[in-house]
Design a protein around this motif. Structure first.
Motif, PDB file in Angstrom:
ATOM      1  N   SER A   1       6.914 -88.080  44.945  1.00 32.02           N
ATOM      2  CA  SER A   1       7.508 -86.811  45.279  1.00 32.02           C
ATOM      3  C   SER A   1       6.027 -87.056  46.501  1.00 32.02           C
ATOM      4  CB  SER A   1       6.608 -86.081  44.677  1.00 32.02           C
ATOM      5  OG  SER A   1       6.409 -84.560  45.360  1.00 32.02           O
TER       6      SER A   1
ATOM      7  N   ILE B   1       3.842 -84.728  47.593  1.00 35.59           N
ATOM      8  CA  ILE B   1       2.991 -83.796  46.841  1.00 35.59           C
ATOM      9  C   ILE B   1       2.320 -84.087  45.555  1.00 35.59           C
ATOM     10  CG2 ILE B   1       4.352 -81.793  45.578  1.00 35.59           C
ATOM     11  CD1 ILE B   1       2.581 -79.199  45.864  1.00 35.59           C
ATOM     12  N   ILE B   2       3.089 -84.667  44.848  1.00 36.73           N
ATOM     13  CA  ILE B   2       2.310 -85.676  44.078  1.00 36.73           C
ATOM     14  C   ILE B   2       1.331 -86.960  44.828  1.00 36.73           C
ATOM     15  CG2 ILE B   2       2.578 -87.160  41.868  1.00 36.73           C
ATOM     16  CD1 ILE B   2       4.893 -84.549  40.923  1.00 36.73           C
TER      17      ILE B   2
ATOM     18  N   THR C   1      -1.472 -85.003  46.122  1.00 33.81           N
ATOM     19  CA  THR C   1      -3.232 -84.791  44.414  1.00 33.81           C
ATOM     20  C   THR C   1      -3.333 -86.379  44.210  1.00 33.81           C
ATOM     21  OG1 THR C   1      -0.736 -84.544  43.665  1.00 33.81           O
ATOM     22  CG2 THR C   1      -1.694 -82.673  44.693  1.00 33.81           C
ATOM     23  N   ILE C   2      -2.638 -87.260  43.904  1.00 36.96           N
ATOM     24  CA  ILE C   2      -3.269 -88.614  43.591  1.00 36.96           C
ATOM     25  C   ILE C   2      -3.811 -89.048  44.213  1.00 36.96           C
ATOM     26  CG2 ILE C   2      -2.412 -90.467  42.776  1.00 36.96           C
ATOM     27  CD1 ILE C   2      -0.027 -89.972  41.509  1.00 36.96           C
TER      28      ILE C   2
ATOM     29  N   GLU D   1      10.146 -84.676  59.594  1.00 39.19           N
ATOM     30  CA  GLU D   1       9.865 -84.824  57.918  1.00 39.19           C
ATOM     31  C   GLU D   1       7.981 -85.533  57.932  1.00 39.19           C
ATOM     32  OE1 GLU D   1      11.891 -84.521  55.433  1.00 39.19           O
ATOM     33  OE2 GLU D   1      13.567 -83.646  57.103  1.00 39.19           O
TER      34      GLU D   1
ATOM     35  N   LYS E   1       6.750 -81.435  58.876  1.00 35.19           N
ATOM     36  CA  LYS E   1       6.817 -81.175  57.292  1.00 35.19           C
ATOM     37  C   LYS E   1       5.878 -81.076  56.375  1.00 35.19           C
ATOM     38  CE  LYS E   1      11.047 -80.122  56.521  1.00 35.19           C
ATOM     39  NZ  LYS E   1      12.446 -80.692  56.422  1.00 35.19           N
TER      40      LYS E   1
ATOM     41  N   ALA F   1       1.378 -79.731  56.259  1.00 29.73           N
ATOM     42  CA  ALA F   1       1.928 -78.216  55.343  1.00 29.73           C
ATOM     43  C   ALA F   1       1.203 -79.079  53.492  1.00 29.73           C
ATOM     44  CB  ALA F   1       2.530 -77.631  55.901  1.00 29.73           C
ATOM     45  N   LEU F   2       1.564 -79.681  53.350  1.00 27.41           N
ATOM     46  CA  LEU F   2       1.255 -79.993  51.691  1.00 27.41           C
ATOM     47  C   LEU F   2      -0.540 -80.409  51.921  1.00 27.41           C
ATOM     48  CD1 LEU F   2       4.162 -82.474  50.382  1.00 27.41           C
ATOM     49  CD2 LEU F   2       3.847 -79.510  50.933  1.00 27.41           C
TER      50      LEU F   2
ATOM     51  N   SER G   1      -2.687 -78.531  53.100  1.00 27.32           N
ATOM     52  CA  SER G   1      -3.416 -77.462  52.426  1.00 27.32           C
ATOM     53  C   SER G   1      -3.715 -77.428  50.975  1.00 27.32           C
ATOM     54  CB  SER G   1      -2.681 -75.860  53.339  1.00 27.32           C
ATOM     55  OG  SER G   1      -1.560 -75.959  52.500  1.00 27.32           O
ATOM     56  N   VAL G   2      -2.541 -77.956  50.239  1.00 23.68           N
ATOM     57  CA  VAL G   2      -2.390 -77.039  48.967  1.00 23.68           C
ATOM     58  C   VAL G   2      -3.502 -77.883  47.662  1.00 23.68           C
ATOM     59  CG1 VAL G   2      -1.389 -77.470  46.517  1.00 23.68           C
ATOM     60  CG2 VAL G   2      -0.042 -77.238  48.690  1.00 23.68           C
TER      61      VAL G   2
ATOM     62  N   MET H   1      -1.575 -74.629  58.153  1.00 20.18           N
ATOM     63  CA  MET H   1      -0.913 -73.762  56.475  1.00 20.18           C
ATOM     64  C   MET H   1      -2.415 -73.273  56.080  1.00 20.18           C
ATOM     65  SD  MET H   1       1.018 -72.509  54.958  1.00 20.18           S
ATOM     66  CE  MET H   1       1.170 -71.975  54.015  1.00 20.18           C
TER      67      MET H   1
ATOM     68  N   GLN I   1      -3.980 -69.197  56.027  1.00 14.54           N
ATOM     69  CA  GLN I   1      -4.829 -68.539  54.174  1.00 14.54           C
ATOM     70  C   GLN I   1      -5.529 -68.327  54.533  1.00 14.54           C
ATOM     71  OE1 GLN I   1      -3.295 -72.579  52.219  1.00 14.54           O
ATOM     72  NE2 GLN I   1      -1.992 -71.043  51.349  1.00 14.54           N
TER      73      GLN I   1
ATOM     74  N   TYR J   1       5.262 -74.068  63.540  1.00 11.39           N
ATOM     75  CA  TYR J   1       6.437 -75.522  62.973  1.00 11.39           C
ATOM     76  C   TYR J   1       7.446 -75.986  63.772  1.00 11.39           C
ATOM     77  CZ  TYR J   1       2.899 -75.783  59.446  1.00 11.39           C
ATOM     78  OH  TYR J   1       1.173 -76.483  58.521  1.00 11.39           O
TER      79      TYR J   1
END
Lengths: 294, 248
Positions: free
Chosen positions: B65, B67-68, B71-72, B161, B164, B167-168, B170-171, B178, B182, B207
């Motif tokens: 994924s 997002i994973i 983060t990794i 894609e 899109k 945007a992750l 920002s997490v 994004m 916030q 977007y």
């Protein structure tokens, strides 16, 4: 196998002569229709049963917590890594469950969207096309935030975070599914439509007996691919809506233990262990479902 | 309708965020394009180990994924590999995020490029052998220019894609559109949830406009390419001496 369908009578072989007189051997002809072939039908039914079980049974609730932490000087603690596995699986289960429930919405809503998009009336098809394009080209992360504040801003509406997640994933992937349905319906040769007019079939018969059985072999693998893609997007919900999926698990452990390396690598591995076999199954389905159109 | 418009100051902040998003997208796109070319050609290599590594990369990048992976890449990798590659320490989230998204794009892009190379008629490759072109020349001057027409449309979708996917970032606390949103929300508590809903509608439209921009650029590239194909002004592997051909 595709070739077996058109195979003429098997040529006599040496073993035929050895057989005692009076016994017959039937060669069961493989059905021409993909949905009557056992090697397609059995896995599909098994997968559907498994997925519906996933949708019904809820994951055990409870806080994600580690039993111990390795020393500060250990850069990667294998014991620690492996003892987190059961909790990771619990998170993965929640993620998978959210995916399946969200995709149920996507698969049904997608068909509606596809039919609206195909409508002959421009005041129906144009707005539908815009909505599909809009949802497809904006990030699902922003859509989740949007859904969250929208629910908050509506006084009479209270929804669980996980329900918001189903709905957003469902609507987002419905737009993808609608394109898959549209492509599938358009791929049915024009002659089939003309023939059903020539035979004066009523719309119900035309759709259920002619168009949909021929469209499904093109749609099903694409839908399968989108199911895998949705599975990859659901962890975003953990970050936005705090649903208890894999990413939430890793974030919790990291916040408790200050050890980010092990939980994040663990969810990466766990994710690959689910999504790779799933993608492989979809590819197998794609190969076995090929429909002969001559 | 006026309720849906924000103040100019808010738009200025969102504009900064949008610029950051485009920068991350550009980085991810450059890395992703490079990886998809290398891995896509590598998957068709004659050497088994090259094929194996490319296949492994594609399966990894498409299976995980985004997002994973992000983060990794942003949280775990600098700690784990920081001693071996000091470069990774202290990199901004934008750079690491662009790398993660580029890896992700490389996996999908490699499959696009592999598919379109396979779609080139076999006779083209045979003609190259007959003309004694080296494998590199064959790829550079014959196969890839023809494959480009097949590559562009799915590559455009893939780029959207990835847009899109930005945007992750920002997490994991990177700055992008994004995150700018916030930041704005933090100062909007007085306006309540309704004001925030309006803000998100605006962000969704930004977007959407960005995606349409990417889409338009790819359409433009397709049109330019088609025109060049019709005029046959592509470069050739061997200099063609028109005068000599005409004289003989």
């Amino acid at each position: 196998m595709a070739d077996d369908n058109h195979r003429p009578e098997a040529p006599p072989t040496a073993s035929d002569d050895a057989r005692p007189a009076g016994t017959f051997e039937f060669e069961i002809e493989q059905s021409h229709k993909w949905y009557r072939r056992p090697e397609v039908l059995v896995p599909v039914i098994l997968v559907v049963l498994g997925l519906s079980l996933l949708a019904v049974v809820e994951a055990p609730s409870g806080r994600f917590r580690s039993q111990f932490t390795p020393g500060r000087d250990v850069s990667f603690g294998w014991d620690y890594f492996f003892h987190l596995v059961p909790q990771m699986l619990r998170g993965l289960y929640t993620t998978a469950r959210a995916t399946v429930l969200g995709f149920l919405i996507a698969a049904s809503l997608g068909l509606v969207m596809a039919l609206l998009r195909r409508s002959e009336r421009p005041y129906v098809s144009l707005p539908a096309a815009f909505v599909i394009e809009f949802i497809r080209s904006t990030p699902i992360l922003v859509q989740m935030f949007f859904a969250q504040v929208l629910v908050r801003a509506t006084p009479w509406l209270t929804l669980n975070p996980i329900v918001i997640l189903f709905i957003v994933v469902g609507i987002h992937y419905a737009t993808y599914a609608s394109e898959a349905y549209r492509a599938g319906i358009n791929s049915v040769p024009k002659g089939q439509w003309e023939a059903s007019i020539a035979l004066n079939l009523d719309p119900a018969t035309k759709w259920t007996r002619i168009i949909i059985p021929q469209a499904v072999p093109n749609v099903l693998p694409t839908l399968g691919n989108y199911l895998v893609a949705a599975f990859k997007d659901v962890p975003i919900g953990d970050a936005v809506l705090s649903t208890a999926g894999v990413l939430f698990f890793a974030n919790t452990i990291r916040a408790d233990d200050f050890r980010p390396v092990e939980p994040y690598l663990l969810i990466g591995v766990g994710f690959l262990l689910v999504s790779l076999p799933a993608a492989w199954l979809v590819r197998r389905l794609e190969e076995s479902i090929e429909y002969e159109r001559d | 309708m006026e309720d849906l418009v924000l103040t100019p100051g808010q738009y200025a902040q969102l504009w900064n965020g949008a610029l950051a998003t485009v920068r991350i997208l550009a980085g991810a796109f450059a890395l992703g394009l490079f990886l998809s070319l290398v891995v896509g050609v590598g998957r068709l290599s004659e050497r088994k180990w090259v094929r194996g590594i490319s296949f492994g990369f594609v399966e990894f990048a498409r299976g995980i994924s985004s997002i994973i992976l992000l983060t990794i890449m942003v949280i775990a990798i600098p700690i784990l590999l920081g001693d071996v590659f000091p470069w990774l320490r202290g990199r901004s989230v934008a750079v690491l995020g662009a790398i993660a998204l580029g890896l992700n794009m490389g996996g999908y892009g490699a499959e696009i490029i592999r598919g379109s190379i396979l779609a080139i008629p076999k006779g083209q490759g045979e003609a190259c052998i007959a003309l004694n072109l080296s494998p590199t020349q064959r790829l550079r001057f014959v196969v890839l220019p023809q494959a480009l027409r097949i590559i562009l449309p799915p590559m455009g979708n893939l780029t959207i894609e990835i847009l899109k996917g930005t945007a992750l970032v920002s997490v994991v606390a990177g700055f992008d559109l994004m995150r700018a949103t916030q930041n704005l929300i933090a100062g909007m508590l007085a306006q309540g949830a309704l004001g925030v809903t309006v803000l998100f509608i605006n962000v969704l439209f930004i977007y959407f406009i960005l995606a349409q921009g990417v889409n338009g650029l790819f359409r433009l590239a397709e049109r330019v390419l088609d025109r060049r194909f019709e005029q046959r002004t592509g470069r050739s592997a061997v200099p063609i001496n028109v005068a000599a051909t005409a004289g003989s």
